[in-house]
Design an enzyme around this catalytic site. Sequence first.
Site, mmCIF file in Angstrom:
data_model
loop_
_atom_site.group_PDB
_atom_site.id
_atom_site.type_symbol
_atom_site.label_atom_id
_atom_site.label_comp_id
_atom_site.label_asym_id
_atom_site.label_seq_id
_atom_site.Cartn_x
_atom_site.Cartn_y
_atom_site.Cartn_z
ATOM 1 N N LYS A 29 1.236 4.169 -2.980
ATOM 2 C CA LYS A 29 0.986 5.599 -2.790
ATOM 3 C C LYS A 29 2.219 6.422 -3.159
ATOM 4 C CE LYS A 29 -2.305 7.253 -1.481
ATOM 5 N NZ LYS A 29 -3.486 7.715 -2.256
ATOM 6 N N TYR A 38 0.839 -1.205 0.000
ATOM 7 C CA TYR A 38 0.000 0.000 0.000
ATOM 8 C C TYR A 38 0.871 1.251 0.000
ATOM 9 C CZ TYR A 38 -2.879 3.840 1.596
ATOM 10 O OH TYR A 38 -3.487 5.071 1.694
#
Length: 335
Positions: A145, A141
């Site tokens: 990002k 994750y």
Amino acid sequence: MSKTAFVTGGTGFIGANLVRLLLQSGYQVKALVRPTSKLDNLQNLDIEIVKGDLNDADLADKIIGCEVLFHVAALYSLWQSDKQPLYQQNVLGTKNVLTAARKAKVDRTVYTSSVAAIGVKEGSIADETYQSPIDRLIGEYKKSKFLAEQEAQNAVKLGQDVVIVNPTSPIGPWDIKPTPTGDIILKFLRRQMPFYLDTGLNFIDVGDVAQGHLLALEKGRMGDRYILGNQNLTLKELLDLLSKITGIPAPQTTVPSFLPLTVAWIDEYVLAPLGKPPFVPLDGVRMSTQKMYYDSSKAVRELGLPQTPIPTALKNAIDWFDKNFALNLKYNSAR
């Protein structure tokens, strides 16, 4: 005539608060939602719902006529098995949204990144000038990002007016899933937290995060990133604040990190391959071994980011969870 804002991720926590703020501020709102999305957070709002996906080839056609765009949507998952969907939605999706905004001649885009993309400055407090190498970011994750933020910077290099905001851990209403922070609050309110981990986070009122988006649109510098945060607290300090507000006793016993790490490793690498749904994400436990502290003074100084006291944010969150999750709490909200 009022401006029209195109918003992705309006059904989510930050997005739902942002949509309401935009309406209050006189904007017309078009919200992109997937055909399968639940619309609970957007019920009874005077907005235009646009069905679609971040990676739609015709996304520019759906954006045309909007002066500004807020790209808030992202897939959040700490499961290592979700590497491909995270890349597809967060990286390629962001690239497609920005390309579509450019084709639709949007004046300015605010991209919602995360402090996850910045990483953790070990033993210190990170600001916008710090960047952890991607190989030191824990989990897919955070890496997604980081890569998505690179897509935003690439768009800036092409001359596109993009401002980046990096929220920390928001607290407040409309946390419908809930988020990891909301889950902590909800578990506490349900008296399901007998222990706690020795970790720390930066917290901010979700209303301030929404204001930070609008302020970034109005005052942010093209290509700059702004940490939308407020107060650094250990998890124990947050739980003690919750206890003070509600009267529910805070846990007093900490758990050594090797215990949840072992449980999480077994969950993902032993039980999950056998077809049993994993419960504890390994990357989430690994993240909790770090104190994720951030300095938001740039956003306060340059944008005028509000700094609502965290106890106030917690009270608003507690009242919302109490009403929407049928907790039937008995506490004095004026405390």
